[in-house]
Design an enzyme around this catalytic site. Structure first.
Site, mmCIF file in Angstrom:
data_model
loop_
_atom_site.group_PDB
_atom_site.id
_atom_site.type_symbol
_atom_site.label_atom_id
_atom_site.label_comp_id
_atom_site.label_asym_id
_atom_site.label_seq_id
_atom_site.Cartn_x
_atom_site.Cartn_y
_atom_site.Cartn_z
ATOM 1 N N THR A 165 1.657 -2.322 8.937
ATOM 2 C CA THR A 165 1.954 -3.322 9.962
ATOM 3 C C THR A 165 2.161 -4.724 9.401
ATOM 4 O OG1 THR A 165 -0.401 -3.771 10.192
ATOM 5 C CG2 THR A 165 0.543 -2.109 11.688
ATOM 6 N N HIS A 208 2.513 -32.103 9.068
ATOM 7 C CA HIS A 208 2.236 -30.772 8.524
ATOM 8 C C HIS A 208 1.230 -30.860 7.379
ATOM 9 C CE1 HIS A 208 5.228 -29.430 11.194
ATOM 10 N NE2 HIS A 208 6.253 -29.934 10.517
ATOM 11 N N HIS A 240 6.663 -25.427 8.129
ATOM 12 C CA HIS A 240 5.545 -26.122 8.777
ATOM 13 C C HIS A 240 4.186 -25.802 8.177
ATOM 14 C CE1 HIS A 240 7.632 -27.175 12.864
ATOM 15 N NE2 HIS A 240 8.406 -27.431 11.809
ATOM 16 N N ASP A 255 0.857 -1.185 0.000
ATOM 17 C CA ASP A 255 0.000 0.000 0.000
ATOM 18 C C ASP A 255 0.899 1.243 0.000
ATOM 19 O OD1 ASP A 255 0.804 0.299 2.646
ATOM 20 O OD2 ASP A 255 -1.205 0.146 3.512
ATOM 21 N N CYS A 270 2.401 -3.617 4.102
ATOM 22 C CA CYS A 270 1.598 -2.434 4.449
ATOM 23 C C CYS A 270 2.236 -1.818 5.691
ATOM 24 C CB CYS A 270 0.123 -2.791 4.649
ATOM 25 S SG CYS A 270 -0.250 -3.902 6.011
#
Ligand code: RB5
Length: 152
Positions: free
Chosen positions: A67, A134, A98, A8, A65
């Site tokens: 965060t 997994h 994983h 962004d 972005c």
């Protein structure tokens, strides 16, 4: 490897540095993100990268972005997308090994350039382990998508 990258408006220069860093290693990076001076809503930016990963046009994606959280929330609404928001390299490695995460998210307001490049390196260069436990757990995540409608 074919990698899609998106972002962004929160510091597109970090996206450019990550893109150039991966290209210098020989990766083919498709930039669908926001340019310097533009404004972009992170759900739109996430969708562009998710669609490339869903279609197989990109093997992995990176979303940036402020965060990394908004990008990961949006990306995980797309079928087949396993997006991991990471600000430490241990998580970036483990989510490939994983969780077979196919999109890495991080934040321009959380990590500096050095950590961002390390996160990208580790994410892109760590293979999924394919161990039975997994595989089984990822299949459980995929089963959660069964009632979702296809994304536009
Ligand atoms: C934009 O200001 C900011 O909300 C966005 O970049 C992101 O951090 C959201 O999760």
């Amino acid at each position: 490897m074919k990698i899609a990258i998106g972002n962004d408006h929160t510091d597109p220069t970090l996206k450019i540095k990550v893109k150039e860093h991966l290209e210098a290693q020989g990766h083919e990076v498709t930039d669908t993100g926001c340019a310097v001076g533009e404004k972009c809503d992170y759900p739109d930016a996430a969708g562009k990268v998710c669609r490339l990963v869903q279609s197989g046009q990109a093997e992995l994606g990176i979303l940036i972005c402020g965060t990394g959280v908004g990008m990961s929330l949006a990306a995980n609404k797309y079928k087949g997308i396993r997006a991991a928001c990471c600000s430490d390299t241990f998580s970036a490695r483990m989510t490939r090994e994983h969780n077979d995460a196919n999109i890495l998210c991080f934040g321009t307001r959380v990590v500096g350039e050095g950590t961002a490049l390390d996160l990208a390196d580790i994410f892109v260069n760590t293979p999924y382990s394919h161990e039975e436990r997994h595989e089984r757990r990822i299949a459980m995540i995929t089963a959660l998508e069964d009632n979702w409608s296809e994304q536009k």
